[in-house]
Design a protein around this motif. Sequence first.
Motif, PDB file in Angstrom:
ATOM      1  N   PRO A 148       6.249  -6.430   4.914  1.00  0.00           N
ATOM      2  CA  PRO A 148       5.264  -5.768   4.332  1.00  0.00           C
ATOM      3  C   PRO A 148       4.013  -5.706   5.011  1.00  0.00           C
ATOM      4  CG  PRO A 148       4.935  -7.869   3.490  1.00  0.00           C
ATOM      5  CD  PRO A 148       6.261  -7.759   4.286  1.00  0.00           C
ATOM      6  N   SER A 149       3.001  -4.560   4.643  1.00  0.00           N
ATOM      7  CA  SER A 149       1.928  -4.351   5.308  1.00  0.00           C
ATOM      8  C   SER A 149       0.550  -4.467   4.548  1.00  0.00           C
ATOM      9  CB  SER A 149       2.092  -2.724   5.746  1.00  0.00           C
ATOM     10  OG  SER A 149       3.021  -2.566   6.514  1.00  0.00           O
ATOM     11  N   GLY A 205       2.938  -3.968  -0.560  1.00  0.00           N
ATOM     12  CA  GLY A 205       2.006  -4.344   0.580  1.00  0.00           C
ATOM     13  C   GLY A 205       0.601  -4.611  -0.176  1.00  0.00           C
ATOM     14  N   VAL A 243       1.301   2.638   1.515  1.00  0.00           N
ATOM     15  CA  VAL A 243       1.428   1.268   0.809  1.00  0.00           C
ATOM     16  C   VAL A 243       0.872   1.334  -0.653  1.00  0.00           C
ATOM     17  CG1 VAL A 243       0.484  -1.374   0.860  1.00  0.00           C
ATOM     18  CG2 VAL A 243       1.123   0.026   2.983  1.00  0.00           C
TER      19      VAL A 243
END
Length: 370
Positions: free
Chosen positions: A286-287, A305, A299
């Motif tokens: 994830p970011s 994220g 996102v």
Amino acid sequence: MIPHVVLTWVTTAPGGAENSVAELAGNLARLVPSVDVVWWRQGGPSAGSCAPAHVQEVTDWHGYQQVLAHACSPSDDRPVVVISSHRTAAADVLLAPNARVIPVVRHVVNADQVLRVISPTDGSMAERTIGTLPWELLGSVPVWVGISHASSAALRKHAPQARYVSTIHNGVTIPAEAPARTRPDTGRLLIASVARTVPWKRVDHLVRAVSDPRLSTAVRLDVFGEPGSHQPDLTRLATQLAAPVRFMGYADDLPQRLADYDLLATASVQEGFGRAVIDAAGAATPSLVPDAGASPELVLDGLTGMVYDPDDPNDLVAALTDALLDREMLARMGSAARALAEAWYTPGRCAAQYLTLVMGQQPRSLAAAQ
């Protein structure tokens, strides 16, 4: 008649944009009979494989003029559409008067931002703002493309001369299966950042965040990207703050590398797309991104994220702390991020959207161009 498609690109350093152009060329060539790529190397990498598109690399202005003119003169007199960029758009309009030129803007531009563009008269690299581009030439451009809604909105705001702007998110090739994680479990939160070390990427914000005493002994930040003008300052800053940071340089196997990280973190507020976010998603990583530029489009906060306030350093530290304390949350987000990337950010979808624009362009006659 199905047009002949030409993609033009000037590369000065390796990066995500180079990969996106190559992927677009290859996927477009699976949809239309012929695609040429005119790839001008000014210190950047080779085009590599864009198969089945035909790539012609040049290294100077004379070569660019010759190759583009030839590519835009197919033997069967088909109409020609050139997918360009803001760097070469004016030059392409002048050099290919019988073609329709579609420039792609890969930034979130602002009124004062300096853009490096190719002069249409002598091929030199000039510095212009969006408002001082040669609009006397660019006025003939029927449609512009922004690679995100943020990119398109900024273009509409700061370049009202652009008559029509379409948004086409980049496509990113991701592995058929998420790469296996190979790193040992040390308990430390491993954070990756993918950014050329230039000021607008704001890597210093990440360096300061991971140096916070509440995080510094439990996290590590690895920065992947070509060393840029800000590299010496960032190295000094990391040393002064005793920040747990490593500068890894450019990596061409990024999706595999990102599989060994718990989180991707970015800090730029002018990101036109943010390819690394989708590369990370392909690795089920994830970011964490700022609520600015195109990042919030890629996102879904809390699902694929996390999004933080770029104007509040404490919010970045708090988000990193949440990630440190809840690894199960990160795993769920990584799985969702990969599912979203597989569903939407595909090179095939991207090429199909460009094809819709290409097929909608009516050729100009030479008489009209003159």
